[in-house]
Design a protein around this motif. Sequence first.
Motif, short mmCIF file in Angstrom:
data_model
loop_
_atom_site.label_atom_id
_atom_site.label_comp_id
_atom_site.label_asym_id
_atom_site.label_seq_id
_atom_site.Cartn_x
_atom_site.Cartn_y
_atom_site.Cartn_z
N ALA A 294 -10.19 -57.41 36.26
CA ALA A 294 -10.26 -56.73 37.64
C ALA A 294 -11.63 -56.79 38.17
CB ALA A 294 -9.95 -54.99 37.67
N LEU A 295 -12.59 -56.70 37.18
CA LEU A 295 -13.93 -57.23 37.61
C LEU A 295 -14.04 -58.12 37.95
CD1 LEU A 295 -16.52 -55.22 35.69
CD2 LEU A 295 -14.74 -55.26 37.36
N ALA A 296 -13.71 -59.06 37.49
CA ALA A 296 -13.62 -60.64 38.07
C ALA A 296 -12.38 -61.38 38.81
CB ALA A 296 -13.08 -61.17 36.91
N GLY A 297 -11.55 -60.38 39.40
CA GLY A 297 -11.39 -60.53 40.78
C GLY A 297 -11.91 -60.41 41.52
N ALA A 298 -12.61 -58.83 40.93
CA ALA A 298 -13.31 -58.80 43.33
C ALA A 298 -14.08 -59.47 42.83
CB ALA A 298 -14.07 -56.98 42.57
N SER B 291 -17.07 -66.44 37.36
CA SER B 291 -17.60 -64.76 35.95
C SER B 291 -16.60 -65.99 35.28
CB SER B 291 -16.74 -64.10 36.08
OG SER B 291 -15.24 -64.42 37.05
N LYS B 292 -17.91 -65.90 33.91
CA LYS B 292 -17.43 -65.94 32.42
C LYS B 292 -17.78 -64.30 31.15
CE LYS B 292 -19.10 -70.71 31.89
NZ LYS B 292 -18.09 -71.25 31.17
N PRO C 102 -24.27 -71.55 34.34
CA PRO C 102 -24.15 -70.45 33.49
C PRO C 102 -25.66 -69.34 33.12
CG PRO C 102 -22.56 -71.77 32.43
CD PRO C 102 -23.71 -72.32 34.00
N PRO C 103 -25.77 -68.27 33.62
CA PRO C 103 -26.46 -68.24 32.55
C PRO C 103 -26.51 -68.14 30.38
CG PRO C 103 -26.06 -66.24 33.84
CD PRO C 103 -24.83 -66.93 33.81
N PRO C 104 -27.94 -68.13 29.67
CA PRO C 104 -27.46 -69.01 28.47
C PRO C 104 -26.53 -67.92 28.16
CG PRO C 104 -30.17 -68.01 29.57
CD PRO C 104 -29.46 -68.23 30.17
N GLY C 105 -26.42 -67.91 27.03
CA GLY C 105 -25.42 -67.38 26.26
C GLY C 105 -24.04 -66.98 26.90
N LEU C 106 -23.48 -67.67 28.13
CA LEU C 106 -22.63 -67.38 28.22
C LEU C 106 -22.13 -69.51 28.57
CD1 LEU C 106 -23.61 -64.73 30.47
CD2 LEU C 106 -21.30 -64.71 28.84
N ASN C 107 -22.31 -70.26 27.98
CA ASN C 107 -22.60 -71.34 28.49
C ASN C 107 -21.90 -72.28 27.81
OD1 ASN C 107 -24.65 -71.16 26.23
ND2 ASN C 107 -25.38 -72.64 27.98
N SER C 108 -20.83 -71.68 27.52
CA SER C 108 -19.60 -73.11 26.03
C SER C 108 -18.17 -72.93 26.88
CB SER C 108 -19.76 -72.04 24.92
OG SER C 108 -18.66 -71.43 23.84
#
Length: 356
Positions: free
Chosen positions: A276-280, A288-289, A350-356
């Motif tokens: 729901a957050l990603a949709g908003a 978003s990731k 994307p921010p580091p840590g979210l990039n795969s």
Amino acid sequence: MTALADILKRQIATTGPLTLADYMTSCLLHPVHGYYTTRDPLGAQGDFTTAPEISQMFGELIGLCLAQTWLDQGAPAPFILAELGPGRGTLMADALRAAHTVPGFHAAAQLHLVEASPTLRREQASRLSDHTPTWHDSIETVPDDAPLFLIANEFFDALPIRQFTRDGDGWRECVVGLSQGTLAPGLTDPAPQDALAHRIPDTTDGDIVETCSPALAITAAIAARIGGHGGAALLIDYGDWRSLGDTLQALEHHATADPFANPGQADLTAHVDFEALAGAAAAFKTHSKLTPQGVFLERLGITQRAQALAQRLSGSALQSHVAAHRRLTHPAEMGSLFKILALFPKGAPPPPGLNS
Ligand code: SAH
């Protein structure tokens, strides 16, 4: 029986049952008797502990992640550094200390804190006074004319939910009423819910789903700023990609409690529905990731940081440091249940840590 219980009972007797959202709002934020209004709930003496209170490593890695994201976007100056629900200010203090090593970050950051609790605002003021924060009651008054780099840890879980049980093609809403003079949950008659049309295909009779409209409005406000001026948000909480089941939880002195027994005395939370957050956010030129907390922290190098800190520790301090590392990252502890939803502009890495 609490003073707030008496107030709510009178209210229900006069105007009828409350939605769960109205009940949660009163319990958490009533101006005189609300849970957050009246206390600092964190730590061993309180009702629950959060990741930044478990170890300094959490805030340090979040700070370095944000600073790298800021560098990746060309180190814009000035920028808004914001936190929603900063608690004791520990996460932001650790993040700023770690980001001190990144040239220009401190000088460009304008610190804005969204905090409802006067008690916690005082604690934040004492920890973050070097950075002259500006406080806000809501995200709406945080400036929207500069890049926004924002963190929120265990903020969205405190926002008021509504809860619905599937019944045929309709839904029965959970409301708080009176049963033999005490507060008790009940269900309305079934009715259609336009906002839940997309849940008809994936639920059956008796399934429970939860909605949180304040979370959607807040996420849209964040995404509009990031889509318009750049920046990133790290929204960290427990929950899943899609809500299913009753996740309302009361915590008192680190133990689960009946959410209706002592209104205003227990922390009330619900799992966050990240879909729901990603949709908003999707309408605002953002990506978003979602990544589990354990994976995110490992990618940011928590184990190396833990080993470096361990060099200076021994005995029980070393033991609790090792336990903290495990608690933050292990799938059986916070590593899988807690997740990071990152929002960042289309076209930016994307921010580091979210990039795969
Ligand atoms: N982020 C901190 C604290 C988490 S507890 C940590 O990780 O330790 C939830 C925080 O959100 C508290 O600071 C609480 O006062 C704040 N909060 C809860 N509901 C809020 C609301 N509706 N508006 C602003 N702040 C809120």
